[in-house]
Design a protein around this motif. Structure first.
Motif, PDB file in Angstrom:
ATOM      1  N   THR A  62      57.804  35.102  52.098  1.00  0.00           N
ATOM      2  CA  THR A  62      56.348  35.096  51.932  1.00  0.00           C
ATOM      3  C   THR A  62      55.982  35.823  50.644  1.00  0.00           C
ATOM      4  O   THR A  62      56.472  36.937  50.392  1.00  0.00           O
ATOM      5  CB  THR A  62      55.660  35.789  53.118  1.00  0.00           C
ATOM      6  OG1 THR A  62      56.055  35.141  54.337  1.00  0.00           O
ATOM      7  CG2 THR A  62      54.145  35.727  52.970  1.00  0.00           C
ATOM      8  N   THR A  63      55.152  35.195  49.824  1.00  0.00           N
ATOM      9  CA  THR A  63      54.712  35.795  48.562  1.00  0.00           C
ATOM     10  C   THR A  63      53.245  36.164  48.678  1.00  0.00           C
ATOM     11  O   THR A  63      52.413  35.338  49.066  1.00  0.00           O
ATOM     12  CB  THR A  63      54.900  34.819  47.382  1.00  0.00           C
ATOM     13  OG1 THR A  63      56.290  34.470  47.292  1.00  0.00           O
ATOM     14  CG2 THR A  63      54.449  35.453  46.074  1.00  0.00           C
ATOM     15  N   GLU A  64      52.940  37.397  48.316  1.00  0.00           N
ATOM     16  CA  GLU A  64      51.564  37.876  48.355  1.00  0.00           C
ATOM     17  C   GLU A  64      51.095  38.213  46.937  1.00  0.00           C
ATOM     18  O   GLU A  64      51.870  38.756  46.134  1.00  0.00           O
ATOM     19  CB  GLU A  64      51.443  39.122  49.236  1.00  0.00           C
ATOM     20  CG  GLU A  64      51.760  38.863  50.701  1.00  0.00           C
ATOM     21  CD  GLU A  64      51.584  40.106  51.550  1.00  0.00           C
ATOM     22  OE1 GLU A  64      51.283  41.177  50.957  1.00  0.00           O
ATOM     23  OE2 GLU A  64      51.747  40.016  52.775  1.00  0.00           O
ATOM     24  N   ILE A  65      49.857  37.872  46.651  1.00  0.00           N
ATOM     25  CA  ILE A  65      49.256  38.162  45.345  1.00  0.00           C
ATOM     26  C   ILE A  65      48.431  39.431  45.443  1.00  0.00           C
ATOM     27  O   ILE A  65      47.629  39.588  46.375  1.00  0.00           O
ATOM     28  CB  ILE A  65      48.370  36.990  44.877  1.00  0.00           C
ATOM     29  CG1 ILE A  65      49.206  35.715  44.775  1.00  0.00           C
ATOM     30  CG2 ILE A  65      47.699  37.301  43.543  1.00  0.00           C
ATOM     31  CD1 ILE A  65      48.377  34.479  44.447  1.00  0.00           C
ATOM     32  N   GLU A  66      48.637  40.317  44.520  1.00  0.00           N
ATOM     33  CA  GLU A  66      47.887  41.567  44.485  1.00  0.00           C
ATOM     34  C   GLU A  66      46.939  41.546  43.287  1.00  0.00           C
ATOM     35  O   GLU A  66      47.363  41.614  42.135  1.00  0.00           O
ATOM     36  CB  GLU A  66      48.848  42.758  44.374  1.00  0.00           C
ATOM     37  CG  GLU A  66      49.799  42.864  45.562  1.00  0.00           C
ATOM     38  CD  GLU A  66      50.811  43.982  45.374  1.00  0.00           C
ATOM     39  OE1 GLU A  66      50.796  44.618  44.292  1.00  0.00           O
ATOM     40  OE2 GLU A  66      51.627  44.206  46.288  1.00  0.00           O
ATOM     41  N   PHE A  67      45.657  41.408  43.584  1.00  0.00           N
ATOM     42  CA  PHE A  67      44.631  41.372  42.548  1.00  0.00           C
ATOM     43  C   PHE A  67      43.425  42.149  43.057  1.00  0.00           C
ATOM     44  O   PHE A  67      42.744  41.731  43.986  1.00  0.00           O
ATOM     45  CB  PHE A  67      44.233  39.928  42.218  1.00  0.00           C
ATOM     46  CG  PHE A  67      43.128  39.812  41.189  1.00  0.00           C
ATOM     47  CD1 PHE A  67      43.383  40.104  39.851  1.00  0.00           C
ATOM     48  CD2 PHE A  67      41.855  39.437  41.563  1.00  0.00           C
ATOM     49  CE1 PHE A  67      42.367  39.998  38.905  1.00  0.00           C
ATOM     50  CE2 PHE A  67      40.833  39.325  40.617  1.00  0.00           C
ATOM     51  CZ  PHE A  67      41.094  39.610  39.293  1.00  0.00           C
ATOM     52  N   SER A  68      43.170  43.289  42.439  1.00  0.00           N
ATOM     53  CA  SER A  68      42.100  44.155  42.931  1.00  0.00           C
ATOM     54  C   SER A  68      40.741  43.773  42.359  1.00  0.00           C
ATOM     55  O   SER A  68      39.711  43.913  43.023  1.00  0.00           O
ATOM     56  CB  SER A  68      42.396  45.618  42.576  1.00  0.00           C
ATOM     57  OG  SER A  68      42.431  45.797  41.170  1.00  0.00           O
ATOM     58  N   GLY A  69      40.714  43.295  41.117  1.00  0.00           N
ATOM     59  CA  GLY A  69      39.435  42.972  40.486  1.00  0.00           C
ATOM     60  C   GLY A  69      38.568  44.193  40.245  1.00  0.00           C
ATOM     61  O   GLY A  69      37.343  44.089  40.150  1.00  0.00           O
ATOM     62  N   ALA A  70      39.195  45.358  40.124  1.00  0.00           N
ATOM     63  CA  ALA A  70      38.429  46.589  39.918  1.00  0.00           C
ATOM     64  C   ALA A  70      37.709  46.548  38.570  1.00  0.00           C
ATOM     65  O   ALA A  70      38.229  45.993  37.594  1.00  0.00           O
ATOM     66  CB  ALA A  70      39.359  47.800  39.978  1.00  0.00           C
ATOM     67  N   PRO A  71      36.500  47.114  38.507  1.00  0.00           N
ATOM     68  CA  PRO A  71      35.742  47.090  37.256  1.00  0.00           C
ATOM     69  C   PRO A  71      36.242  48.085  36.212  1.00  0.00           C
ATOM     70  O   PRO A  71      35.586  48.285  35.197  1.00  0.00           O
ATOM     71  CB  PRO A  71      34.324  47.445  37.712  1.00  0.00           C
ATOM     72  CG  PRO A  71      34.519  48.272  38.922  1.00  0.00           C
ATOM     73  CD  PRO A  71      35.732  47.711  39.612  1.00  0.00           C
ATOM     74  N   SER A  72      37.395  48.705  36.448  1.00  0.00           N
ATOM     75  CA  SER A  72      37.894  49.702  35.492  1.00  0.00           C
ATOM     76  C   SER A  72      38.164  49.090  34.123  1.00  0.00           C
ATOM     77  O   SER A  72      37.928  49.731  33.090  1.00  0.00           O
ATOM     78  CB  SER A  72      39.175  50.352  36.033  1.00  0.00           C
ATOM     79  OG  SER A  72      40.161  49.365  36.307  1.00  0.00           O
ATOM     80  N   ALA A  73      38.635  47.830  34.090  1.00  0.00           N
ATOM     81  CA  ALA A  73      38.892  47.178  32.800  1.00  0.00           C
ATOM     82  C   ALA A  73      37.578  46.941  32.055  1.00  0.00           C
ATOM     83  O   ALA A  73      37.499  47.116  30.841  1.00  0.00           O
ATOM     84  CB  ALA A  73      39.621  45.858  33.009  1.00  0.00           C
ATOM     85  N   LEU A  74      36.542  46.550  32.784  1.00  0.00           N
ATOM     86  CA  LEU A  74      35.230  46.345  32.165  1.00  0.00           C
ATOM     87  C   LEU A  74      34.706  47.656  31.581  1.00  0.00           C
ATOM     88  O   LEU A  74      34.253  47.700  30.427  1.00  0.00           O
ATOM     89  CB  LEU A  74      34.251  45.809  33.211  1.00  0.00           C
ATOM     90  CG  LEU A  74      32.780  45.726  32.805  1.00  0.00           C
ATOM     91  CD1 LEU A  74      32.600  44.775  31.636  1.00  0.00           C
ATOM     92  CD2 LEU A  74      31.935  45.290  33.990  1.00  0.00           C
ATOM     93  N   LEU A  75      34.791  48.716  32.345  1.00  0.00           N
ATOM     94  CA  LEU A  75      34.315  50.014  31.857  1.00  0.00           C
ATOM     95  C   LEU A  75      35.145  50.500  30.675  1.00  0.00           C
ATOM     96  O   LEU A  75      34.609  51.063  29.719  1.00  0.00           O
ATOM     97  CB  LEU A  75      34.360  51.039  32.994  1.00  0.00           C
ATOM     98  CG  LEU A  75      33.440  50.757  34.183  1.00  0.00           C
ATOM     99  CD1 LEU A  75      33.639  51.796  35.279  1.00  0.00           C
ATOM    100  CD2 LEU A  75      31.988  50.736  33.734  1.00  0.00           C
ATOM    101  N   SER A  76      36.452  50.255  30.734  1.00  0.00           N
ATOM    102  CA  SER A  76      37.319  50.680  29.625  1.00  0.00           C
ATOM    103  C   SER A  76      36.962  49.946  28.344  1.00  0.00           C
ATOM    104  O   SER A  76      36.910  50.536  27.259  1.00  0.00           O
ATOM    105  CB  SER A  76      38.794  50.420  29.980  1.00  0.00           C
ATOM    106  OG  SER A  76      39.184  51.188  31.092  1.00  0.00           O
TER     107      SER A  76
END
Length: 250
Positions: free
Chosen positions: A139-153
C-alpha cells in the motif's frame, strides 16, 4: 466600432494639447502627442466607459500640465516662453522608475515561484502486509500537508523587493491608481495562486495527479501570466515617462 482613443473626450484632449504645444518643434510635438496617444491606448480597454475615459484623462493630467512638462528645459520655437509655469520633469516621472519597478517585481516573482513551488512537494510511503491467502499486499500513501508555510516563506523573502517597488509605483504619476494597485498585488496574488492550486488539486483528487496539475497550472499563471502583466505595466509607465520627457533639451 469606436475605439477608446477616438472617444470625443480623448479627441478634445489631444486637440487642446496640440494647440498648447504650438511653440514646440513640430517633430518633438508629434513625439509628445504620440506618447500620450500610446499611453491612452494601453490604459483604456476596448469597452472603456465615459467614466473610465474621464478618470484616465484626469490621472494623466490636464493638457496644460502635460504641455508645461514638454516645455520644461527647452527653448520654444520663436523664442517665446511656453504656456504656464514650466517646471522640470519630477524625479518620480523619469524613465528609471519603470525600469527599477520592473526589475524589483520581476526578481520578486521569480523568488516567489521558486520558494512556493518547492512547498508543493509531497512524499510517499509504502507498507507491506500479508493477506489471508499469503499474498503480499503493498500500500502506498501520499503525504501532502499543504501547509501555508511555503506561502509565508515566499512573501517574507520577497517583501523588501515588493515593498520598494510598490512604494515607487504608488508615488509615481506614471501609472494610474488601478495600474499601481495591480503592480502592488502582483506578487502576493501570484504567491497565493502558486500555493492554493496544488492544495485544491489534492483536495479534489487525493492523488499525485491533482497535486502535479495544480502545481503546473500555478507555475504557468505565475511565470507567464504574471510576467505579461508586469511587462505591459512597465511598458505603459515607460511610455508615459517618454511622453513627459520628450521636450527635454538634447
Amino acid at each position: 466600432m469606436t475605439t477608446p482613443v477616438s472617444h470625443p473626450l480623448v479627441d478634445a484632449y489631444l486637440r487642446d494639447l496640440d494647440r498648447l504645444l504650438h511653440g514646440v518643434d513640430p517633430g518633438e510635438r508629434a513625439e509628445v502627442l504620440a506618447g500620450v496617444h500610446e499611453h491612452l491606448e494601453v490604459s483604456l480597454g476596448p469597452d472603456a466607459s465615459d467614466d473610465d475615459v474621464r478618470r484616465t484623462l484626469a490621472e494623466l493630467g490636464s493638457p496644460q500640465s502635460v504641455a508645461d512638462e514638454a516645455y520644461a528645459g527647452r527653448t520654444p520655437t520663436g523664442g517665446t516662453a511656453g504656456p504656464g509655469s514650466a517646471s522640470p520633469v519630477g524625479t518620480m516621472s523619469r524613465g528609471w522608475v519603470p525600469t527599477v519597478v520592473g526589475l524589483l517585481l520581476g526578481l520578486a516573482l521569480l523568488l516567489v515561484v521558486l520558494v512556493v513551488s518547492a512547498g508543493a512537494g509531497y512524499g510517499t510511503s509504502g507498507t507491506e502486509t500479508v493477506g489471508a491467502d499469503g499474498q503480499v499486499v503493498r500500500t502506498t500513501e501520499i503525504e501532502f500537508s499543504g501547509a501555508p508555510s511555503a506561502l509565508l516563506s515566499g512573501l517574507m523573502l520577497t517583501w523588501p523587493l515588493w515593498l520598494t517597488a510598490t512604494l515607487l509605483a504608488g508615488l509615481s504619476p506614471l501609472w494610474s491608481s488601478r495600474q499601481a494597485w495591480t503592480l502592488a498585488l502582483l506578487v502576493p496574488v501570484t504567491a497565493t495562486i502558486l500555493w492554493l492550486l496544488p492544495v485544491l488539486g489534492w483536495i479534489l483528487t487525493e492523488a499525485e495527479l491533482g497535486i502535479n496539475v495544480g502545481a503546473w497550472v500555478g507555475l504557468a499563471l505565475g511565470l507567464v501570466g504574471g510576467g505579461l502583466v508586469l511587462t505591459r505595466l512597465v511598458v505603459a509607465g515607460s511610455r508615459r515617462a517618454a511622453a513627459l520627457a520628450a521636450g527635454r533639451a538634447t
